[in-house]
Motif scaffolding. Structure first.
Motif, PDB file in Angstrom:
ATOM      1  N   UNK A  16       0.446  -1.259  -0.282  1.00 15.15           N
ATOM      2  CA  UNK A  16      -0.152  -0.227  -0.187  1.00 15.15           C
ATOM      3  C   UNK A  16       1.152   1.226  -0.082  1.00 15.15           C
ATOM      4  N   UNK A  17       2.086   0.706   0.858  1.00 13.01           N
ATOM      5  CA  UNK A  17       2.788   2.335   0.906  1.00 13.01           C
ATOM      6  C   UNK A  17       3.757   3.108  -0.403  1.00 13.01           C
ATOM      7  N   UNK A  18       3.529   1.534  -1.538  1.00 17.54           N
ATOM      8  CA  UNK A  18       4.329   1.205  -2.347  1.00 17.54           C
ATOM      9  C   UNK A  18       3.576   2.150  -3.654  1.00 17.54           C
ATOM     10  N   UNK A  19       2.460   1.968  -3.845  1.00 20.69           N
ATOM     11  CA  UNK A  19       1.071   2.301  -4.404  1.00 20.69           C
ATOM     12  C   UNK A  19       0.926   3.861  -3.703  1.00 20.69           C
ATOM     13  N   UNK A  20       0.992   4.356  -2.745  1.00 19.76           N
ATOM     14  CA  UNK A  20       1.144   5.818  -2.832  1.00 19.76           C
ATOM     15  C   UNK A  20       2.009   6.193  -3.729  1.00 19.76           C
ATOM     16  N   UNK A  21       3.042   5.677  -3.624  1.00 21.34           N
ATOM     17  CA  UNK A  21       4.332   6.578  -4.143  1.00 21.34           C
ATOM     18  C   UNK A  21       4.071   6.520  -5.595  1.00 21.34           C
ATOM     19  N   UNK A  22       3.392   4.949  -5.790  1.00 25.05           N
ATOM     20  CA  UNK A  22       3.272   4.510  -7.851  1.00 25.05           C
ATOM     21  C   UNK A  22       2.297   6.070  -8.114  1.00 25.05           C
ATOM     22  N   UNK A  23       1.878   6.197  -6.771  1.00 25.61           N
ATOM     23  CA  UNK A  23       0.228   7.570  -7.343  1.00 25.61           C
ATOM     24  C   UNK A  23       0.923   8.697  -7.322  1.00 25.61           C
ATOM     25  N   UNK A  24       2.071   9.224  -6.183  1.00 24.30           N
ATOM     26  CA  UNK A  24       3.035  10.572  -6.780  1.00 24.30           C
ATOM     27  C   UNK A  24       3.680  10.677  -8.387  1.00 24.30           C
ATOM     28  N   UNK A  25       4.588   9.510  -8.209  1.00 23.57           N
ATOM     29  CA  UNK A  25       5.313   9.110  -9.772  1.00 23.57           C
ATOM     30  C   UNK A  25       4.671   9.533 -10.892  1.00 23.57           C
ATOM     31  N   UNK A  26       3.290   8.801 -11.024  1.00 22.54           N
ATOM     32  CA  UNK A  26       2.434   9.089 -12.055  1.00 22.54           C
ATOM     33  C   UNK A  26       2.083   9.975 -12.494  1.00 22.54           C
TER      34      UNK A  26
END
Length: 291
Positions: A16-26
């Motif tokens: 879930x923390x990875x996905x939070x970062x991925x949303x920012x990086x998107x």
């Protein structure tokens, strides 16, 4: 040192923390948090999407990439894989991205390196970043995926993508149904069927897989056309159903999915590729920057 060999190397909280970062990086911007870091790609199998995705992810984070040309490497001179990894490791890279045709190679190498080993696909065993980007794509579409049904269709027995997705999607509460001819099905406790028509009215997602002719023996279909007549995802099959389509690529057009559906807004294949860069940025951040 933390490695990513299988999807279960990361807890649900970590994902879930990875996905939070991925949303920012998107947002497609550069986040140069890995400046002065070195990442080596070690690909013993051909790859377009995965290798370029990792390289773009690393460059957006400011890391330096070193790609080992395996046609000229010492493995061609008889050096063992472990010796190759140990020699690369003492040059102090921060991560080594490994793709190999044999299952288990990234795990073996992780026992001999200080650098983080990231599995970019090993044999028919595992492809963790592909499963992570698939789940991310689904969560971005549905929000909560718990209780959703997904049919994985095709060459499941030979698919590292299927293996990783089965573990990950089940852990996040999805019901996985396997659809394939008998000789493409692994031994499993999951629900299985040989007929797409049996499940098309109840699933929320269909993930088609590439038919891996390079891994087949003589018991396979006589031709890909014969396979497609039973397992190609077509407009006739899907109709106007609210079903999301996924595929890890490369897609065999009109064998895995028909041309018309590849152009349909319900098909998320190109979105998966876009999300792959964001997810791999998040993985590199976690393993290199956060540890």
């Amino acid at each position: 040192m933390q490695h990513l060999i299988r999807t279960d190397d990361f807890s649900i909280k970590e994902i879930e923390e990875l996905f939070e970062d991925a949303r920012k990086f998107s947002d497609g911007k550069f986040y140069r948090i890995l400046q002065d870091k070195i990442i080596i790609t070690l690909f013993f199998e051909n790859s377009t999407r995965t290798r370029s995705s990792f390289e773009i992810a690393a460059k957006r984070l400011g890391a330096e990439m070193v790609h080992l040309d395996l046609t000229k490497s010492s493995t061609k001179k008889g050096e063992t894989l472990v010796d190759t990894a140990m020699n690369l490791d003492v040059m102090n890279p921060h991560a080594i991205v490994v793709r190999h045709q044999n299952s288990g190679v990234p795990k073996i190498l992780s026992n001999h390196t200080k650098a983080s080993i990231i599995n970019a696909g090993d044999g028919a065993h595992s492809h963790p970043t592909q499963a992570l980007l698939d789940l991310f794509t689904l969560k971005e579409h549905f929000g909560d995926v718990r209780g959703k049904k997904i049919a994985i269709v095709g060459d499941i027995k030979n698919s590292r993508v299927a293996n990783s997705n089965i573990e990950l999607l089940c852990r996040f509460g999805m019901e996985v149904i396997l659809v394939a001819p008998p000789h493409f099905l692994p031994k499993t406790t999951l629900r299985t069927t040989h007929f797409l028509n049996e499940i098309v009215d109840e699933v929320d997602v269909i993930m088609s897989l590439r038919t891996q002719t390079e891994r087949h023996s003589s018991q396979s279909y006589a031709s890909l056309k014969d396979y497609a007549s039973d397992f190609c995802i077509t407009t006739e099959l899907i109709g106007d159903r609210d079903i999301i389509l996924l595929h890890p690529g490369p897609v065999h057009r009109n064998i895995d999915i028909c041309d018309a559906l590849l152009a349909d807004e319900r098909c998320k294949v190109l979105q998966q590729v876009t999300n792959g860069v964001s997810i791999r940025m998040a993985v590199l951040k976690k393993l290199i920057h956060d540890n």
